[in-house]
Design a protein around this motif. Structure first.
Motif, PDB file in Angstrom:
ATOM      1  N   ASN A  41     -11.276   7.393  23.601  1.00 50.62           N
ATOM      2  CA  ASN A  41     -11.295   8.744  24.155  1.00 50.62           C
ATOM      3  C   ASN A  41     -11.806   8.809  25.592  1.00 50.62           C
ATOM      4  O   ASN A  41     -11.900   9.901  26.160  1.00 50.62           O
ATOM      5  CB  ASN A  41     -12.157   9.641  23.264  1.00 50.62           C
ATOM      6  CG  ASN A  41     -11.553   9.825  21.882  1.00 50.62           C
ATOM      7  OD1 ASN A  41     -10.697  10.682  21.690  1.00 50.62           O
ATOM      8  ND2 ASN A  41     -11.992   9.015  20.918  1.00 50.62           N
ATOM      9  N   GLY A  42     -12.157   7.658  26.142  1.00 55.11           N
ATOM     10  CA  GLY A  42     -12.646   7.626  27.516  1.00 55.11           C
ATOM     11  C   GLY A  42     -14.057   8.156  27.675  1.00 55.11           C
ATOM     12  O   GLY A  42     -14.451   8.574  28.766  1.00 55.11           O
ATOM     13  N   TYR A  43     -14.855   8.129  26.593  1.00 59.42           N
ATOM     14  CA  TYR A  43     -16.238   8.603  26.661  1.00 59.42           C
ATOM     15  C   TYR A  43     -17.139   7.463  27.131  1.00 59.42           C
ATOM     16  O   TYR A  43     -17.110   6.370  26.557  1.00 59.42           O
ATOM     17  CB  TYR A  43     -16.705   9.105  25.303  1.00 59.42           C
ATOM     18  CG  TYR A  43     -15.922  10.281  24.754  1.00 59.42           C
ATOM     19  CD1 TYR A  43     -15.298  11.192  25.600  1.00 59.42           C
ATOM     20  CD2 TYR A  43     -15.804  10.483  23.376  1.00 59.42           C
ATOM     21  CE1 TYR A  43     -14.580  12.270  25.084  1.00 59.42           C
ATOM     22  CE2 TYR A  43     -15.099  11.560  22.859  1.00 59.42           C
ATOM     23  CZ  TYR A  43     -14.481  12.448  23.717  1.00 59.42           C
ATOM     24  OH  TYR A  43     -13.772  13.507  23.222  1.00 59.42           O
ATOM     25  N   THR A  44     -17.952   7.726  28.127  1.00 65.13           N
ATOM     26  CA  THR A  44     -18.782   6.670  28.715  1.00 65.13           C
ATOM     27  C   THR A  44     -20.277   6.945  28.604  1.00 65.13           C
ATOM     28  O   THR A  44     -21.088   6.177  29.138  1.00 65.13           O
ATOM     29  CB  THR A  44     -18.418   6.493  30.201  1.00 65.13           C
ATOM     30  OG1 THR A  44     -18.615   7.748  30.882  1.00 65.13           O
ATOM     31  CG2 THR A  44     -16.967   6.052  30.364  1.00 65.13           C
ATOM     32  N   SER A  97     -20.285  13.915  22.697  1.00 60.28           N
ATOM     33  CA  SER A  97     -19.746  13.508  23.983  1.00 60.28           C
ATOM     34  C   SER A  97     -18.636  14.458  24.434  1.00 60.28           C
ATOM     35  O   SER A  97     -18.581  14.861  25.607  1.00 60.28           O
ATOM     36  CB  SER A  97     -19.217  12.077  23.897  1.00 60.28           C
ATOM     37  OG  SER A  97     -18.833  11.593  25.161  1.00 60.28           O
ATOM     38  N   LYS A  98     -17.773  14.827  23.507  1.00 63.36           N
ATOM     39  CA  LYS A  98     -16.692  15.762  23.817  1.00 63.36           C
ATOM     40  C   LYS A  98     -17.238  17.072  24.373  1.00 63.36           C
ATOM     41  O   LYS A  98     -16.677  17.645  25.325  1.00 63.36           O
ATOM     42  CB  LYS A  98     -15.863  16.040  22.569  1.00 63.36           C
ATOM     43  CG  LYS A  98     -14.806  17.123  22.754  1.00 63.36           C
ATOM     44  CD  LYS A  98     -14.148  17.515  21.447  1.00 63.36           C
ATOM     45  CE  LYS A  98     -13.194  18.702  21.656  1.00 63.36           C
ATOM     46  NZ  LYS A  98     -12.545  19.125  20.392  1.00 63.36           N
ATOM     47  N   LYS A 107     -14.257   4.371  23.468  1.00 61.59           N
ATOM     48  CA  LYS A 107     -13.303   3.846  24.449  1.00 61.59           C
ATOM     49  C   LYS A 107     -11.931   4.485  24.281  1.00 61.59           C
ATOM     50  O   LYS A 107     -11.246   4.778  25.273  1.00 61.59           O
ATOM     51  CB  LYS A 107     -13.205   2.322  24.303  1.00 61.59           C
ATOM     52  CG  LYS A 107     -12.381   1.653  25.382  1.00 61.59           C
ATOM     53  CD  LYS A 107     -12.410   0.132  25.238  1.00 61.59           C
ATOM     54  CE  LYS A 107     -11.590  -0.534  26.348  1.00 61.59           C
ATOM     55  NZ  LYS A 107     -11.614  -2.020  26.202  1.00 61.59           N
TER      56      LYS A 107
END
Length: 390
Positions: free
Chosen positions: A260-263, A233-234, A258
């Motif tokens: 890291n704000g990964y959706t 995701s990063k 969550k």
């Protein structure tokens, strides 16, 4: 002090770097001391081979600490532990890493992992067990941790005549500890998580996803708490599907995403083999598939069945890749050597009826360095295979 005298020519393996003396290699034992004490090991002619922990209850009767005539006291262990950590710090390790990797750091039967301000410790030999208080004292002095937790809940201790144990050794350790791996925030469970809390040996391999996942649909099998998924995701994967049979694991993936704000991460709690077969039936395809299964082979007597298990898994995964896609496949089974691992992958490519090329072969992280002459310290294999568009 015990003196352990080897049979003729049994010293050769030890002098080549292997640190274990097996009981069936011993000609005779002289002297007297307590179990777990330091014993002198000589060849059949009386020449010094080394000094190490003795344990008559184990097939590994002596674990070599040093080949030199030195005083083995608290200062000896302090310098060894500090040297182990200095090596990691020099390589750039900081927030989380394996501080001590047993025999590879010339500290047989001792594992210590650093998770932020906390340490996780695993004691696998009687010699380290009887020195546990001293080892904790040294670790506190060097690292000033908030807490040290022991994760010696492993069956191998039984072979040393020891019981499995989990316990707080120093300070306090919370249920969840936040670390930063590859620039990603993660909550890990030292007390009840896998191994000593997390699989630190794959850190560099997870970060290596940056070369393969951008704008790709990624399938992460045996995702555990999401190390590979989060890195995918990063590095801007289009989508990430994380699969694990453990409910706690997939919940942890979402928690860490969550943080890291990964959706773009979707989790599925399922048996990986069944899920892959379902994707096959649906003709579902992915650009990148990651296979990081638990060890299928714990001992040499399970090598054959485990080999077939790896082959079946990799064959199925290869069939689910789009043309030009990448399979990132791992094995942490020590008895499955690198040559056997590559042989298995060749058979998998053949069975899947794809054209594949081997892009790279990788190993465990530099904080899990391999002691030359000691095959037991080499266990993790990682290969990247590309399915060619032919």
């Amino acid at each position: 002090m015990y003196t352990v005298i080897l049979k003729k020519n049994e010293e050769k393996r030890l002098l080549a770097g292997h640190p274990w003396v097996y009981a069936n290699e011993v000609s005779k034992i002289e002297g007297k001391d307590t179990q777990g004490s330091i014993a002198r090991v000589t060849d059949f002619q009386g020449r010094l081979v080394g000094y190490g922990f003795i344990n008559h209850a184990s097939k590994i009767i002596v674990r070599i600490l040093t080949r030199d005539e030195v005083i083995i006291d608290e200062d000896f262990f302090y310098k060894r532990i500090k040297s182990s950590n200095d090596y990691r710090v020099h390589l750039g390790y900081d927030n989380n890493y394996r501080v001590i990797f047993g025999e590879s750091d010339l500290l047989p039967g001792l594992i210590v992992d650093k998770y932020g301000e906390y340490l996780s410790m695993q004691v696998l030999s009687l010699g380290m067990e009887v020195r546990k208080e001293m080892l904790v004292r040294i670790l506190v002095d060097i690292f000033k941790p908030k807490g040290i937790y022991e994760r010696s809940d492993v069956p191998v201790r039984i072979k040393e005549g020891l019981k499995e144990v989990k316990q707080l050794l120093y300070g306090n350790v919370p249920e969840r500890v936040e670390i930063i791996e590859n620039g990603i925030k993660m909550q890990i469970d030292i007390i009840n998580g896998q191994k000593t809390g997390y699989f630190l040996d794959q850190k560099e391999n997870r970060d290596n996803l940056k070369y393969y996942v951008k704008d790709k649909d990624v399938l992460d099998c045996f995702c555990n708490i999401g190390g590979f998924s989060l890195c995918a995701s990063k590095y801007q994967a289009k989508s990430v599907t994380a699969v694990d049979i453990s409910e706690a694991a997939v919940k942890s993936v979402l928690t860490n995403a969550k943080l890291n704000g990964y959706t773009n991460i979707t989790t599925i709690q399922a048996d990986v083999f069944e899920q892959l077969r379902q994707y096959r039936a649906e003709n579902r395809k992915f650009d990148v598939i990651i296979l990081d299964p638990p060890a299928f082979i714990k001992a040499k007597d399970s090598l054959k069945n485990g080999y077939y298990g790896y082959r079946d898994l990799n064959t199925t995964a290869l069939k689910l890749l789009k043309k030009g896609g990448f399979l990132i496949t791992c094995s942490c089974s020590q008895p499955l050597t690198l040559n056997l691992f590559l042989e298995m992958l060749q058979e998998s490519v053949l069975a899947s009826k794809v054209y594949g090329r081997l892009v790279e072969v990788r190993s465990q992280g530099k904080d899990h360095a391999i002691l030359i002459g000691t095959e037991e310290s080499s266990y993790l294999k990682v290969a990247v295979i590309q399915v060619l568009d032919v």
